[in-house]
Every structure is written in structure tokens, then in C-alpha cells.
Design an enzyme around this catalytic site. Sequence first.
Site, PDB file in Angstrom:
ATOM      1  N   GLU A  28     -33.720 -60.317  18.068  1.00  0.00           N
ATOM      2  CA  GLU A  28     -34.460 -60.281  16.268  1.00  0.00           C
ATOM      3  C   GLU A  28     -35.006 -61.683  16.636  1.00  0.00           C
ATOM      4  OE1 GLU A  28     -35.014 -59.395  12.124  1.00  0.00           O
ATOM      5  OE2 GLU A  28     -33.510 -58.880  12.813  1.00  0.00           O
ATOM      6  N   ASN A  73     -36.062 -57.369   9.830  1.00  0.00           N
ATOM      7  CA  ASN A  73     -36.619 -57.226   9.621  1.00  0.00           C
ATOM      8  C   ASN A  73     -38.468 -58.746   9.451  1.00  0.00           C
ATOM      9  OD1 ASN A  73     -34.868 -55.972   7.505  1.00  0.00           O
ATOM     10  ND2 ASN A  73     -33.796 -58.166   6.950  1.00  0.00           N
ATOM     11  N   ASN A 173     -40.035 -51.446  10.349  1.00  0.00           N
ATOM     12  CA  ASN A 173     -38.514 -51.314  10.403  1.00  0.00           C
ATOM     13  C   ASN A 173     -38.129 -51.188   8.992  1.00  0.00           C
ATOM     14  OD1 ASN A 173     -36.199 -53.021  10.949  1.00  0.00           O
ATOM     15  ND2 ASN A 173     -35.899 -53.958   9.614  1.00  0.00           N
ATOM     16  N   GLU A 174     -37.922 -50.045   8.319  1.00  0.00           N
ATOM     17  CA  GLU A 174     -36.756 -50.378   6.705  1.00  0.00           C
ATOM     18  C   GLU A 174     -37.407 -50.666   5.794  1.00  0.00           C
ATOM     19  OE1 GLU A 174     -33.405 -52.841   6.798  1.00  0.00           O
ATOM     20  OE2 GLU A 174     -32.568 -52.494   8.473  1.00  0.00           O
ATOM     21  N   TYR A 245     -24.146 -50.481   9.222  1.00  0.00           N
ATOM     22  CA  TYR A 245     -23.410 -52.058   9.101  1.00  0.00           C
ATOM     23  C   TYR A 245     -21.794 -51.197   8.913  1.00  0.00           C
ATOM     24  CZ  TYR A 245     -27.074 -53.912  11.004  1.00  0.00           C
ATOM     25  OH  TYR A 245     -28.565 -54.694  11.669  1.00  0.00           O
ATOM     26  N   GLU A 293     -30.477 -49.768  14.886  1.00  0.00           N
ATOM     27  CA  GLU A 293     -29.126 -51.639  13.991  1.00  0.00           C
ATOM     28  C   GLU A 293     -27.472 -50.399  13.988  1.00  0.00           C
ATOM     29  OE1 GLU A 293     -31.132 -53.779  11.402  1.00  0.00           O
ATOM     30  OE2 GLU A 293     -32.903 -53.057  11.938  1.00  0.00           O
ATOM     31  N   GLN A 352     -26.573 -57.374  16.825  1.00  0.00           N
ATOM     32  CA  GLN A 352     -27.956 -57.947  17.958  1.00  0.00           C
ATOM     33  C   GLN A 352     -26.903 -58.355  19.091  1.00  0.00           C
ATOM     34  OE1 GLN A 352     -30.538 -60.403  16.675  1.00  0.00           O
ATOM     35  NE2 GLN A 352     -31.182 -58.819  14.704  1.00  0.00           N
TER      36      GLN A 352
END
Length: 506
Positions: A28, A73, A173-174, A245, A293, A352
Site C-alpha cells: 500500500e 485505506n 476497501n473496508e 489484526y 489483510e 504488509q
Amino acid sequence: MSSHVTLTLNPSFRVAPVRRRTFGAFVEHLGRCVYTGIHEPGHPTADEDGFRTDVLELTRELGVSSVRYPGGNFVSGYKWEDGVGPVEDRPVRHDLAWHSSDPNTVGLDEFMTWAKKAGVEPMYAVNLGTRGMEEALDVLQYANAPQGIALSDQRAANGHPEPYGISMWCLGNEMDGPWQAGHKTAEEYARLATETARLMRQEDPDLELIVCGSSNSQMPTFGAWENTVLTEAYDQVDMVSAHVYYSEKDGDRASFLASADDMDHFIDSVVATADHVRAKLKRDKRIMISFDEWNIWYQHRAESRPPSGDDWPVAPVLLEDTYSAMDAVVFGNLLISLLRHSDRVASASLAQLVNVIAPIMTEPGGSAWKQTTFHPFALTSRYAVGEVLDVRLDAPSFENQRFGSSSAADAVATWDDDAGTLAVFVVNRGADTPLALDADLASFGDLEVVEALTLHHEDPYATNTQAAPETVVPAANDSVRLEGGRLVGDLPAISWTLVRLARPAA
């Protein structure tokens, strides 16, 4: 004094073939992932395109199969057109997601050049935050259409005459997250994603499209979001995303060591919702999961907080966690969970790749080194081949605040019948107690131990650094051996172990 963990394995206990896409990663435009991460033209190892060849070599050693790009993001405010054409003409933009400036030196064409050098499959995310269907179709045509239309001719004029053939596309994304530019309700996103997917499929019906699931399983709309989005988009998409996460919180080591219990539950919950929609709509197709992710991330640390005020730096230090031996053990356990669910997890992306909560770290102008988490990923990617096996496990339990009671051990195995190779991945999640391994392998016939490696450190908080990059590395576990069709050995507390076995050479 150790307790026992008993494993029962059988080549007939098959879950699904190992999917190479399980070993994907994520790049990213965040912090130093791109600039001074994969790309640093002035670096001593930089190639003719400005890419750090030391990072390329480590990416190949890591065994990365696919890479999601450009966010995250970041993508929800990104104009893909800013990153193509002559570099000197590209605009510098503020990235609101991470309060940074992006010079757009690296864009789609550069990323595809890097992906080819790294030997990875690209996964491209489109902006459905501040943009929509038209822009998604535009970037698809720029990337994949043969010459003869305006956008593909533009790609050719920029030095890339052949289509890129990107297969996997993320539809935003999200989008359930209020932190996301263009955050939407489930109903708003479902309509936009469905119509975007429909339009993209008119351009190329063979695309693999990934719709946004919940940003994490703790979102108040988790489950309901997936139900609403999939009810609308089911016929147009192939996968639904999942993100998670983990970190040790408030000194609760036991709950952290059991993190894979949560990942198991997360996956099972998404599968249940997707299959509910399948039954409701009376469809044959099964929606798969793109776990695009996942990682260990200490979000409370100072380096995870973006800059603020009038300063909009390029490539600031952001999310640069330093990982411990214990982090690597939990990380390896998360890989066990992903493999165990290979029947429904079709793709995954470690978030990442470089510098940003990453297995690879770099110093601008200096060296690159491996974090502790590098090792379980690289070894699992290299040796998990053939069929994933369902391992039957009996082990003592330990108490923890989050899950109540968890097994002190976890394991998965893969079996390649053609090659006659077996790989067993096992973790001791107990904080204090070694475990004596006892695995029944009689059903595999004659095998011999090729290698046994254990990642463990007496100090669970030991880390690898630029000055001491090999403080925590896997070491030979000479206690592991075969005794009459049983695999036995010692597993230290808080450890990750790989055992490789094979049929004897003729």
C-alpha cells in the site's frame, strides 16, 4: 516436566489442495512500504527502474505468491490516472488516509513492472470511496484491454503495449468503516459494488471479483453486512474479503497466544453467512474468502499514529512494528488457521510486505533485514504443498481471558502423494510448559525425517534488528525423530515447529 500433544494424521483426512494464493502479501502507499521500501532509485542495489534488488530478493525468498495493491485505506481517495504517464508530469497529492503526500512516482505501470520482477500475481483494488463505476472500468481497460481503444492505447504509449491480464480485482476497501473515505451503509455499498462488478464483467467475464466484507469481526454490523452485500452481489462476485489484526493487549499474553482461535471463528462465521445467502438465493456457486489483510499489529504504538497538522511528509515512518519471537509464533499459528480453511479461503494477503507491519525491513540507503515473522511465512510457503490434511489433536488446555480455554497446541499438515513428502506445522502456545510431541504417522507408510526446525527464544520478546538480524531464527530441533511409525520430539514453550518427512529414496 512436559505435557503431551498427540497428533493423528492420515492421508485420507483431506481438506483441500494447498492454494498458492494463501501466501499473498500487500503493498500500500502507506509510510515507507513503497518509497524506500520496494522503490528507492538512489539505493546502491537499485535496478534500472529504481527498485531495490535486495528487497526483490527477499520477496522471492519469502515465497510471496500474489500482492494486493495500491490499498488499503489509501485506495479510497486514489486517482489511478495520477500514477501513469511521464513521471515528471505526475501531480503530488495529499493522502488523507495517512496524512501524507504521495508524489505518484510509482503507479500502476511501475507496480506491474515490479510484480513481474518479483514473480508475483497482482491483485488490484479499485476506488469505490470517492469514485465509482466509470473509474473502475477505466483502470480495467487501461490494464487489461488489447490495443485499439483509447485507454489501452494510452498504456501502450506509456511503454507497455501488452495487456497486463490482472485477474483479481478488489471492489473497494473496508467500506463499512467510518474511517474510510466514502464510507457507505451496507445497502449503499451493495448496490455500487454489484453494478461495478456487472460493468467490469461486461468488459471481461473471467475476472475474479472480491467484494468488501466487514473490516473486522468486532464491527457492530459484522454478519449483517455480509448478508446484505452478498444478497445483492452474489451472482457477480467470487470472493468476500476478511481483515484482522492481533496484538498482545494489556499484558494478556495468554489470549494473544490463542489468537488463531479467533481467526478460526471469524472464517467459520463468514462461511456460515455466505452459505446462508447461497441457500436463500438457491445458487450452486459457493462464495470463497479473500483474507486480504491479516497480521500482528500493535495499533496503540506511537509509530502507528499518522502525522497531523500542517506537515504532509512523503513516506513517513508509519506502522513500523518490531516483531518478537512470540509474535512470530502467533503469526505462524495464523498461517496454520488459513491453511486449515483452504476449502474456503481461496486467497490471503499478509499486510504488509515491507517496513509497514512487515516481515522485511529496510534502511534508506542501507541494508534490508528479516523480521522474526519472515521465517514462518517463508518456510510455510516453501514446504506446504499437495493436500492440506485435517490433523486430529489432543493436548492440554490453558485458560485465557478472551476465549476461556484454549488448546496448548495447534497443528496442520500437508501431504504431496506424488512426491511422497509430508510437512507438519505445529505450535506450542503454552507460555510456560514444554510439550512432548507424539504424532501417529503409520498410515503414510515408510517415511524418514528430512528436517525439523523450531523457532523459539528463551526471551519471548527478543527481536531481530538491523544490528542483530539473526537473533530469532529457526534452528534444528534434534529431538524430533521417528520411532516405529510415530513422530516424537520436544516442543519448547511458545514455539513454532516445522517437520519435513519424505519416503526414503529408492
